[in-house]
Design an enzyme around this catalytic site. Structure first.
Site: not given
Ligand code: C5P
Length: 294
Positions: A141, A15
């Site tokens: 995501d 994406k």
């Molecule tokens: O869920 P994902 O793997 O995308 O997130 C990785 C890190 O990015 C999370 O542990 C968090 O620290 C940060 N994050 C965030 N807010 C979001 C998505 C991710 O702070 N909406």
């Protein structure tokens, strides 16, 4: 009883964020987002088969990636087994083409594809909403990849509304150039750096949504936005260098996807995308030409 399908191979798309603004922070530290996400033609291949032995066996063409609980595809398989009380095991293989730690959500895409593949192998017993709930616990995501095409994603990314087009164009309306700088960005670090900004920049998503609704493809490149750009360009000099070269060689403005490291530009013609790609390749940059999946 229909004949059991033994194995399945599905595309697991990358994406790009056409729009990414950070609107607030939750009590648990997660950030509240307003995103418009689009799947692109660049994809991994995920193959999946059920086995009599109850283990999950994951292999990956990229030998640097973990193939145990640390891999989001493995986590998806484990959670699917729990949810469905499946006694069988599964053999999963990922043929990796999507760059990792690049802002292209390859890990989330693989997890979503594993959920879809396992659901298809077990007669689609789990509704999409439940797959999305399982997915949210793996990566923010993941729910986006369970929906078709371009989506508006809010909350931490889990509130997903597809942008639907009554009729789909026969040819892809937008091509793109992806540039992969040789510097990786950790997403939690990027959010931490953004938190420290005293004057973060914001934008309205409406002009981009209007372009999409009206299929005004040529004006989309000028309404792209990514709130991470100021921090990433400041802290990662190699990404900034690639961005400047990209800007010098593209008639449309390049953008960062996710928290980086990858940059992209969009073009209404494949020829224009290929001209930009050739110029950047000559400068030694890692380039891939793609089209948007509607
Ligand atoms: O869920 P994902 O793997 O995308 O997130 C990785 C890190 O990015 C999370 O542990 C968090 O620290 C940060 N994050 C965030 N807010 C979001 C998505 C991710 O702070 N909406």
């Amino acid at each position: 009883m229909p004949r059991e399908k033994l194995s399945i191979e599905l595309r697991s798309y990358a994406k790009i964020n056409l729009f990414l603004d950070i609107e607030g922070t939750r009590e648990d530290g997660y950030h509240l987002l307003c995103m418009v996400n689009a799947k692109i033609s660049l994809h991994d291949l995920v193959s999946c088969s059920l086995t009599q032995k109850p283990q999950i066996n994951l292999t990956c063409s990229d030998l640097h990636l973990p193939t145990d609980e640390r891999n989001m595809a493995y986590q998806a398989a484990a959670r699917f087994r729990e949810q469905t009380h499946l006694s069988k095991g599964m053999r999963l293989h990922i043929e990796k083409k999507i760059p990792v730690a690049a802002g292209l959500a390859g890990g989330s895409s693989n997890a979503a594809t594993v959920l879809q593949a396992l659901n298809q192998l077990t007669y689609d017993q789990i509704p999409n909403a439940v797959l999305a709930e399982i997915g949210t616990g793996i990566g923010s995501d993941v729910p986006f990849f369970l929906e078709p095409g371009i989506c508006v994603c809010r909350g931490i990314g889990e509130k997903v509304v597809p942008v639907s087009f009554p009729t789909l164009p026969k040819e892809p309306p937008l091509y793109g150039v992806l540039c992969s700088p040789a510097q990786h960005v950790s997403t939690p670090t990027a959010y931490r750096m953004w938190d420290e900004l005293s004057h973060p920049s914001h934008a309205s998503v409406q002009p981009l949504l209007d372009d999409l609704m009206q299929k005004n493809w040529s004006s989309i490149p000028s309404h792209l936005f990514n709130a991470f750009e100021p921090v990433i360009f400041k802290e990662y000099p190699e990404i900034h260098r690639c961005y400047q070269l990209f800007q010098d060689h593209s008639p449309t403005p390049p953008r960062l996807t996710g928290s980086g490291s990858n940059l992209y530009s969009l073009h209404t013609s494949e020829a224009e995308a290929r001209t930009v790609a050739a110029a950047l390749q000559k400068l030694g940059l890692a380039i891939h030409v793609f089209y948007l999946i509607l």
